[in-house]
Design an enzyme around this catalytic site. Structure first.
Site, PDB file in Angstrom:
ATOM      1  N   ASP A  98      37.294  49.936  32.289  1.00 52.20           N
ATOM      2  CA  ASP A  98      38.063  48.894  31.625  1.00 52.20           C
ATOM      3  C   ASP A  98      39.523  49.276  31.849  1.00 52.20           C
ATOM      4  OD1 ASP A  98      39.568  47.298  29.983  1.00 52.20           O
ATOM      5  OD2 ASP A  98      38.228  47.453  28.259  1.00 52.20           O
TER       6      ASP A  98
ATOM      7  N   ASN B 188      43.924  45.580  41.404  1.00 52.09           N
ATOM      8  CA  ASN B 188      43.559  44.194  41.679  1.00 52.09           C
ATOM      9  C   ASN B 188      42.966  43.459  40.470  1.00 52.09           C
ATOM     10  OD1 ASN B 188      42.292  41.913  43.492  1.00 52.09           O
ATOM     11  ND2 ASN B 188      40.555  42.877  42.444  1.00 52.09           N
TER      12      ASN B 188
ATOM     13  N   TYR C 166      50.136  34.329  32.196  1.00 53.72           N
ATOM     14  CA  TYR C 166      49.792  34.743  33.563  1.00 53.72           C
ATOM     15  C   TYR C 166      51.075  34.990  34.364  1.00 53.72           C
ATOM     16  CZ  TYR C 166      47.357  34.924  38.055  1.00 53.72           C
ATOM     17  OH  TYR C 166      46.861  35.331  39.275  1.00 53.72           O
TER      18      TYR C 166
ATOM     19  N   LYS D  40      52.555  38.546  35.925  1.00 58.50           N
ATOM     20  CA  LYS D  40      52.665  38.705  37.379  1.00 58.50           C
ATOM     21  C   LYS D  40      54.119  38.962  37.808  1.00 58.50           C
ATOM     22  CE  LYS D  40      48.282  38.431  38.317  1.00 58.50           C
ATOM     23  NZ  LYS D  40      47.566  39.622  38.800  1.00 58.50           N
TER      24      LYS D  40
ATOM     25  N   THR E 242      38.091  32.290  45.102  1.00 55.06           N
ATOM     26  CA  THR E 242      37.332  33.353  44.414  1.00 55.06           C
ATOM     27  C   THR E 242      36.761  32.747  43.122  1.00 55.06           C
ATOM     28  OG1 THR E 242      39.095  34.088  42.950  1.00 55.06           O
ATOM     29  CG2 THR E 242      39.071  35.055  45.161  1.00 55.06           C
TER      30      THR E 242
HETATM   31  N1  LIG Z   1      42.253  33.672  43.172  1.00 51.58           N
HETATM   32  C1  LIG Z   1      43.532  33.364  43.294  1.00 51.58           C
HETATM   33  O1  LIG Z   1      43.884  32.254  43.703  1.00 51.58           O
HETATM   34  C2  LIG Z   1      44.594  34.388  42.974  1.00 51.58           C
HETATM   35  C3  LIG Z   1      45.908  34.090  43.344  1.00 51.58           C
HETATM   36  C4  LIG Z   1      46.914  35.032  43.102  1.00 51.58           C
HETATM   37  C5  LIG Z   1      46.606  36.239  42.516  1.00 51.58           C
HETATM   38  N2  LIG Z   1      45.308  36.497  42.141  1.00 51.58           N
HETATM   39  C6  LIG Z   1      45.051  37.809  41.543  1.00 51.58           C
HETATM   40  O2  LIG Z   1      44.140  38.521  42.352  1.00 51.58           O
HETATM   41  C7  LIG Z   1      43.384  39.438  41.566  1.00 51.58           C
HETATM   42  C8  LIG Z   1      41.896  39.251  41.840  1.00 51.58           C
HETATM   43  O3  LIG Z   1      41.528  37.960  41.407  1.00 51.58           O
HETATM   44  P1  LIG Z   1      40.243  37.153  41.912  1.00 51.58           P
HETATM   45  O4  LIG Z   1      40.720  35.813  42.245  1.00 51.58           O
HETATM   46  O5  LIG Z   1      39.480  37.946  42.894  1.00 51.58           O
HETATM   47  O6  LIG Z   1      39.476  37.046  40.503  1.00 51.58           O
HETATM   48  P2  LIG Z   1      37.979  37.354  40.056  1.00 51.58           P
HETATM   49  O7  LIG Z   1      37.904  36.828  38.674  1.00 51.58           O
HETATM   50  O8  LIG Z   1      37.016  36.878  41.069  1.00 51.58           O
HETATM   51  O9  LIG Z   1      37.934  38.953  40.034  1.00 51.58           O
HETATM   52  C9  LIG Z   1      38.638  39.700  39.089  1.00 51.58           C
HETATM   53  C10 LIG Z   1      37.911  41.012  38.880  1.00 51.58           C
HETATM   54  O10 LIG Z   1      38.625  41.758  37.884  1.00 51.58           O
HETATM   55  C11 LIG Z   1      37.690  42.334  36.989  1.00 51.58           C
HETATM   56  N3  LIG Z   1      38.272  42.594  35.679  1.00 51.58           N
HETATM   57  C12 LIG Z   1      38.735  41.708  34.768  1.00 51.58           C
HETATM   58  N4  LIG Z   1      39.102  42.336  33.645  1.00 51.58           N
HETATM   59  C13 LIG Z   1      38.879  43.662  33.838  1.00 51.58           C
HETATM   60  C14 LIG Z   1      39.048  44.824  33.039  1.00 51.58           C
HETATM   61  N5  LIG Z   1      39.515  44.761  31.790  1.00 51.58           N
HETATM   62  N6  LIG Z   1      38.717  46.023  33.566  1.00 51.58           N
HETATM   63  C15 LIG Z   1      38.216  46.106  34.820  1.00 51.58           C
HETATM   64  N7  LIG Z   1      38.013  45.048  35.628  1.00 51.58           N
HETATM   65  C16 LIG Z   1      38.341  43.830  35.135  1.00 51.58           C
HETATM   66  C17 LIG Z   1      36.579  41.281  36.899  1.00 51.58           C
HETATM   67  O11 LIG Z   1      35.384  41.822  36.376  1.00 51.58           O
HETATM   68  C18 LIG Z   1      36.474  40.832  38.352  1.00 51.58           C
HETATM   69  O12 LIG Z   1      35.578  41.617  39.089  1.00 51.58           O
HETATM   70  C19 LIG Z   1      43.790  39.174  40.112  1.00 51.58           C
HETATM   71  O13 LIG Z   1      44.779  40.103  39.721  1.00 51.58           O
HETATM   72  C20 LIG Z   1      44.400  37.772  40.187  1.00 51.58           C
HETATM   73  O14 LIG Z   1      45.330  37.543  39.153  1.00 51.58           O
HETATM   74  C21 LIG Z   1      44.309  35.608  42.343  1.00 51.58           C
END
Ligand SMILES: NC(=O)c1ccc[n+]([C@@H]2O[C@H](COP(=O)([O-])OP(=O)(O)OC[C@H]3O[C@@H](n4cnc5c(N)ncnc54)[C@H](O)[C@@H]3O)[C@@H](O)[C@H]2O)c1
Length: 244
Positions: free
Chosen positions: A60, A87, A150, A154, A185
């Site tokens: 976590d 990430n 958010y 960021k 995703t």
């Molecule tokens: N998908 C997008 O369009 C996008 C765009 C810009 C930035 N992001 C960023 O990219 C990163 C990955 O996002 P994604 O789209 O793959 O999302 P996702 O929801 O598919 O994956 C996020 C992962 O983080 C884990 N997570 C969440 N809370 C947690 C905690 N307390 N401890 C440990 N793990 C935890 C989740 O279990 C999951 O596996 C994030 O930081 C997100 O903000 C995503």
């Protein structure tokens, strides 16, 4: 190819989405990877699939003591940590009026405090290996405004990256931020969001949203020695969205 040969990496949120894509590419490029996530089933299944160079550990990211355990277990399994990809993250799409103090503190903990804890925890291990690379996943919402909470976290990740880069450069530890646009995703793709995503794609100069692998290629570059002179910098992967 083996652009990460001999590197030991921790990837948070590595069980699914972009994190899982980074894990797959890192393994392909010769790294040993600790997948750190709260999602035990998905994380363990991915580690089993990828073989002995991938392991899963429950983390976590909001808990400092848990971070120390993850670094110790990674060292025990693979040796000193060379790469950390911060990430893990969550999104929140509420108006400021709908956002409670509890909501606000939760997203701060998961998206921002976690990055501080992760960076701080790996420093002793990276020093043993004479340096390393930390890649902090921000967002285009670390560059331009979006949802409350958010966007705030960021932007913070972008700033923390620069502060940490300045403080850690003399150890040979590089710290950079990555700013993805709209990536396919589980965070954004849900049954009821598919039409909205298609509509939004019209406003992206590249005309489409991205696959996670397109972000992984950038994360790979920043994690490898190919980016040896990059630190404290922002790397955008958004199909031209913020260039408009
Ligand atoms: N998908 C997008 O369009 C996008 C765009 C810009 C930035 N992001 C960023 O990219 C990163 C990955 O996002 P994604 O789209 O793959 O999302 P996702 O929801 O598919 O994956 C996020 C992962 O983080 C884990 N997570 C969440 N809370 C947690 C905690 N307390 N401890 C440990 N793990 C935890 C989740 O279990 C999951 O596996 C994030 O930081 C997100 O903000 C995503």
């Amino acid at each position: 190819m083996s652009r990460l040969n001999g590197k030991v990496a921790i990837i948070t949120g590595g069980a699914r989405g972009m994190g899982a894509s980074h894990v797959r590419l890192f393994i392909k490029e010769g790294a040993k990877v600790m997948i750190a996530d709260i999602l035990e089933q998905e994380g363990q299944a991915l580690a089993n699939e990828l073989g002995e160079n991938a392991k899963f550990i429950k983390l976590d990211v909001t808990k400092g003591a848990n971070w120390e355990e993850v670094v110790a277990e990674t060292e025990k399994a693979f040796g000193p940590v060379n790469v950390l990809v911060n990430n893990a993250g969550i999104s929140m799409n509420k108006s400021i009026e709908e956002t409670s103090e509890e909501d606000y503190r939760r997203i701060l903990d998961i998206n921002q405090v976690s990055v501080f804890l992760g960076m701080k925890s790996v420093i002793p291990s990276m020093k043993k290996g004479n340096g390393g690379s930390i890649v902090n996943i921000s967002s285009i919402n670390g560059l331009v405004g979006g949802a409350i909470g958010y966007t705030d976290t960021k932007f913070a990740v972008r700033g923390m990256t620069k502060a940490a880069a300045l403080g850690l450069a003399h150890y040979g530890i590089r710290v950079n931020s990555v700013h993805p646009g709209v990536i396919e995703t589980p965070m954004i793709v849900q049954e009821d969001s598919k039409d909205a995503i298609k509509e939004f794609a019209k406003y992206i100069p590249s005309g489409r949203v991205a696959k996670p692998e397109e972000v992984s290629n950038l994360v790979l570059f920043l994690s490898s020695d190919e980016s040896s002179y990059s630190t404290g910098s922002e790397f955008v992967v958004d199909g031209g969205l913020t260039a408009q």
